[in-house]
Design an enzyme around this catalytic site. Structure first.
Site, PDB file in Angstrom:
ATOM      1  N   ASP A   1       0.868  -1.161   0.000  1.00 58.64           N
ATOM      2  CA  ASP A   1       0.000   0.000   0.000  1.00 58.64           C
ATOM      3  C   ASP A   1       0.917   1.227   0.000  1.00 58.64           C
ATOM      4  O   ASP A   1       2.119   1.112   0.276  1.00 58.64           O
ATOM      5  CB  ASP A   1      -0.892  -0.039   1.250  1.00 58.64           C
ATOM      6  CG  ASP A   1      -1.792   1.177   1.368  1.00 58.64           C
ATOM      7  OD1 ASP A   1      -2.403   1.566   0.352  1.00 58.64           O
ATOM      8  OD2 ASP A   1      -1.861   1.748   2.466  1.00 58.64           O
TER       9      ASP A   1
ATOM     10  N   ASP B   1      -1.548  -0.987   5.827  1.00 58.30           N
ATOM     11  CA  ASP B   1      -1.827  -0.534   7.190  1.00 58.30           C
ATOM     12  C   ASP B   1      -3.316  -0.377   7.448  1.00 58.30           C
ATOM     13  O   ASP B   1      -3.720   0.339   8.367  1.00 58.30           O
ATOM     14  CB  ASP B   1      -1.115   0.805   7.460  1.00 58.30           C
ATOM     15  CG  ASP B   1      -1.741   1.961   6.691  1.00 58.30           C
ATOM     16  OD1 ASP B   1      -2.048   2.996   7.311  1.00 58.30           O
ATOM     17  OD2 ASP B   1      -1.931   1.823   5.473  1.00 58.30           O
TER      18      ASP B   1
ATOM     19  N   ASP C   1       0.058   5.137   1.105  1.00 53.36           N
ATOM     20  CA  ASP C   1      -0.067   6.024   2.271  1.00 53.36           C
ATOM     21  C   ASP C   1      -0.125   5.202   3.557  1.00 53.36           C
ATOM     22  O   ASP C   1      -0.956   4.302   3.695  1.00 53.36           O
ATOM     23  CB  ASP C   1      -1.342   6.863   2.151  1.00 53.36           C
ATOM     24  CG  ASP C   1      -1.351   7.713   0.895  1.00 53.36           C
ATOM     25  OD1 ASP C   1      -0.957   8.872   0.957  1.00 53.36           O
ATOM     26  OD2 ASP C   1      -1.758   7.183  -0.163  1.00 53.36           O
TER      27      ASP C   1
END
Length: 223
Positions: free
Chosen positions: A13, A172, A15
């Protein structure tokens, strides 16, 4: 789970996993508050929600959700504000450059699968030399679906010429784990990103959990 000799690529991922964009995401929302004569909010209020993009930032700044009548207008204003400061303070997380160096040194391909639209992801890739080294970058509007749908991860695997099970996905957010699991990939939850205090990582469909980027090497069984 270590010693994953069958892994040929690591997908990330963006960000909250590779880059810390919270200062610019939160800063854009806070600028909107200041334009209205409202008090500034501390970055700590925005940071846990940065992984949710406009939706998260507008909820913090204005307490609005996508169902609110003003949401669409506020979202477009936010997009403009964010685009104007896209890379002002955004940087890779500490240890991420060293992690990427190590993956490349061991012959592992790596790429990015993000829900960020091309409108924002392409300038970031251009501005941050580390991201330009990615073997592939799949954005939220690259395919007809965004995460937690697995199609963006399937697309990344296709671009790498690999079966999905030869890839692991690091993110995250729970939707990252759901997408990765649905794609048949092993998944790693990045605990150093934007996991808020309400995150129940133990309930996520993750195969592992790391508290710093370089811990991924240990999980992979790499020196």
């Amino acid at each position: 789970m270590t010693g994953l000799a069958d892994v040929q690529a690591v997908l990330f991922d963006l960000d909250g996993t590779l880059i810390d964009s919270a200062p610019d995401l939160g800063g854009a929302a806070d600028e909107m508050r200041l334009r209205r004569g409202w008090a500034s909010l501390p970055m700590d209020a925005y940071r846990p929600h940065a992984g949710s993009g406009a939706r998260g930032m507008l909820r913090v700044a204005f307490d609005v959700t996508p169902e609110h009548a003003d949401y669409e207008v506020l979202r477009e204003e936010f997009y403009g504000a964010y685009e104007a400061r896209l890379t002002r303070h955004t940087r890779p997380f500490d240890e991420v450059p060293a992690l990427i160096d190590a993956l490349e040194r061991h012959g592992l391909a790596w790429g990015v699968v993000t829900n960020k639209a091309h409108r924002f992801a392409d300038p970031l890739v251009a501005a941050l030399p580390l991201l330009a080294r990615a073997a592939t970058v799949v954005c939220g509007d690259t395919t007809p679906h965004a995460k937690p749908h697995p199609e963006p991860l399937f697309e990344a695997a296709r671009r790498l010429g690999l079966e999905p099970q030869r890839c692991i996905y690091v993110g995250d957010d729970e939707r990252d784990m759901l997408a990765g699991r649905s794609a048949g990939m092993r998944t790693i939850a990045a605990g150093y990103g934007y996991l808020g205090p309400q995150a129940t990582v133990e309930h996520w469909p993750a195969d592992g959990h790391i508290l710093s980027p370089l811990q991924l090497l240990k999980w992979l069984g790499l020196p």
